[in-house]
Design a protein around this motif. Structure first.
Motif, PDB file in Angstrom:
ATOM      1  N   TYR A   1       0.826  -1.212   0.000  1.00 52.63           N
ATOM      2  CA  TYR A   1       0.000   0.000   0.000  1.00 52.63           C
ATOM      3  C   TYR A   1       0.860   1.261   0.000  1.00 52.63           C
ATOM      4  CZ  TYR A   1      -4.833  -1.504   0.100  1.00 52.63           C
ATOM      5  OH  TYR A   1      -6.067  -1.973  -0.274  1.00 52.63           O
ATOM      6  N   LEU A   2       1.949   1.255   0.765  1.00 57.90           N
ATOM      7  CA  LEU A   2       2.843   2.423   0.784  1.00 57.90           C
ATOM      8  C   LEU A   2       3.414   2.685  -0.609  1.00 57.90           C
ATOM      9  CD1 LEU A   2       4.862   1.889   4.105  1.00 57.90           C
ATOM     10  CD2 LEU A   2       3.240   3.738   3.614  1.00 57.90           C
ATOM     11  N   GLY A   3       3.904   1.616  -1.252  1.00 55.49           N
ATOM     12  CA  GLY A   3       4.506   1.760  -2.575  1.00 55.49           C
ATOM     13  C   GLY A   3       3.508   2.205  -3.621  1.00 55.49           C
ATOM     14  N   PHE A   4       2.313   1.588  -3.619  1.00 52.10           N
ATOM     15  CA  PHE A   4       1.341   1.952  -4.639  1.00 52.10           C
ATOM     16  C   PHE A   4       0.744   3.330  -4.384  1.00 52.10           C
ATOM     17  CE2 PHE A   4      -2.563   2.123  -7.031  1.00 52.10           C
ATOM     18  CZ  PHE A   4      -2.124   1.679  -8.269  1.00 52.10           C
ATOM     19  N   THR A   5       0.550   3.679  -3.108  1.00 54.92           N
ATOM     20  CA  THR A   5       0.036   5.015  -2.793  1.00 54.92           C
ATOM     21  C   THR A   5       1.007   6.084  -3.268  1.00 54.92           C
ATOM     22  OG1 THR A   5      -1.170   4.172  -0.868  1.00 54.92           O
ATOM     23  CG2 THR A   5      -0.766   6.532  -0.939  1.00 54.92           C
ATOM     24  N   ALA A   6       2.304   5.809  -3.151  1.00 57.09           N
ATOM     25  CA  ALA A   6       3.311   6.750  -3.646  1.00 57.09           C
ATOM     26  C   ALA A   6       3.207   6.901  -5.165  1.00 57.09           C
ATOM     27  CB  ALA A   6       4.713   6.283  -3.252  1.00 57.09           C
ATOM     28  N   ILE A   7       3.022   5.781  -5.878  1.00 58.14           N
ATOM     29  CA  ILE A   7       2.839   5.823  -7.337  1.00 58.14           C
ATOM     30  C   ILE A   7       1.618   6.664  -7.683  1.00 58.14           C
ATOM     31  CG2 ILE A   7       2.189   4.430  -9.354  1.00 58.14           C
ATOM     32  CD1 ILE A   7       3.835   2.146  -8.143  1.00 58.14           C
ATOM     33  N   LEU A   8       0.523   6.399  -6.988  1.00 63.60           N
ATOM     34  CA  LEU A   8      -0.735   7.103  -7.242  1.00 63.60           C
ATOM     35  C   LEU A   8      -0.599   8.594  -6.946  1.00 63.60           C
ATOM     36  CD1 LEU A   8      -3.607   6.618  -8.183  1.00 63.60           C
ATOM     37  CD2 LEU A   8      -4.249   6.123  -5.820  1.00 63.60           C
ATOM     38  N   ALA A   9       0.097   8.922  -5.855  1.00 60.01           N
ATOM     39  CA  ALA A   9       0.276  10.330  -5.474  1.00 60.01           C
ATOM     40  C   ALA A   9       1.070  11.086  -6.537  1.00 60.01           C
ATOM     41  CB  ALA A   9       0.982  10.426  -4.126  1.00 60.01           C
ATOM     42  N   VAL A  10       2.128  10.457  -7.042  1.00 57.99           N
ATOM     43  CA  VAL A  10       2.938  11.098  -8.083  1.00 57.99           C
ATOM     44  C   VAL A  10       2.121  11.259  -9.362  1.00 57.99           C
ATOM     45  CG1 VAL A  10       4.969  10.831  -9.566  1.00 57.99           C
ATOM     46  CG2 VAL A  10       5.131  10.291  -7.136  1.00 57.99           C
ATOM     47  N   ALA A  11       1.345  10.231  -9.721  1.00 58.51           N
ATOM     48  CA  ALA A  11       0.529  10.286 -10.937  1.00 58.51           C
ATOM     49  C   ALA A  11      -0.542  11.370 -10.834  1.00 58.51           C
ATOM     50  CB  ALA A  11      -0.121   8.926 -11.200  1.00 58.51           C
TER      51      ALA A  11
END
Length: 201
Positions: A46-56
């Motif tokens: 969740y931490l890794g994907f949330t970071a991806i989503l936040a950048v996107a």
């Protein structure tokens, strides 16, 4: 809520994250028998994907925190983790101390930050796919995409754990996981670096 957007979001997530199921299965296999490892792996995912989503999302709004030229160098993260895992596996094999290594590791299994780093690096190229989709979806559509993505992260974690706990798969991962995990991480790292043209490759 528009079912069409939900379907599009689910399809986009599945297509761009299909390889994560293998990585998650390897992480779950590595954490097998260690109390709390499932929670740490899910948290890291969740931490890794949330970071991806936040950048996107930020890039969709025009605030590009991660320049396109930097994306290929994300491959250094799984490459470094893969080399570290390979070194540890070789050391344990050479010393014949795999059981003692597990005892020394305390909690055991991958840490949330390790999982997050691999998830973010492996999904770094997904940002380029997500940005135009999110930018044209509007605020409402963007919220739907984000919600669907975050729900599907849980589904992916469940699928990874499911595969890792099937008797045949679990036996294979228990026997070969210490080799497969470093190999997969190193391969992912090199592919990200080479395909992105990092270091002129």
């Amino acid at each position: 809520m528009d079912l069409g957007i939900i379907g599009q979001a689910a399809g986009l997530f599945a297509v761009t994250n299909i390889d994560d199921i293998l990585i998650l299965a390897l992480f779950f296999a590595k954490g097998a028998g260690h109390p709390g490892s499932t929670r740490r792996i899910v948290l890291g995912q969740y931490l890794g994907f949330t970071a991806i989503l936040a950048v996107a999302v930020a890039a969709a709004f025009g605030a590009t925190f991660l320049p396109g030229s930097a994306v290929p160098y994300l491959g250094l993260l799984p490459l470094a983790l893969g080399l570290k895992a390979a070194r540890q596996a070789w050391k344990d094999h050479r010393d014949g101390s795999e059981d003692r290594a597990e005892e020394r590791s305390g909690e055991g299994g991958p840490s949330p930050l390790e999982v997050a780093a691999v998830t973010f690096a492996n999904g770094g190229d997904n940002i380029g796919v997500y940005v135009p989709v999110l930018a044209t979806a509007g605020i409402g559509g963007m919220s739907v995409y984000a919600a669907v993505f975050l729900v599907l992260v849980a589904v992916w974690c469940f699928a990874g754990r499911f595969f890792a706990t099937r008797p045949v798969v679990a036996e294979a991962l228990a026997r070969w996981g210490h080799i497969l995990l470093p190999l997969v991480l190193i391969t992912i790292g090199l592919l990200i670096l080479v395909e992105g043209g990092a270091f002129g490759l």
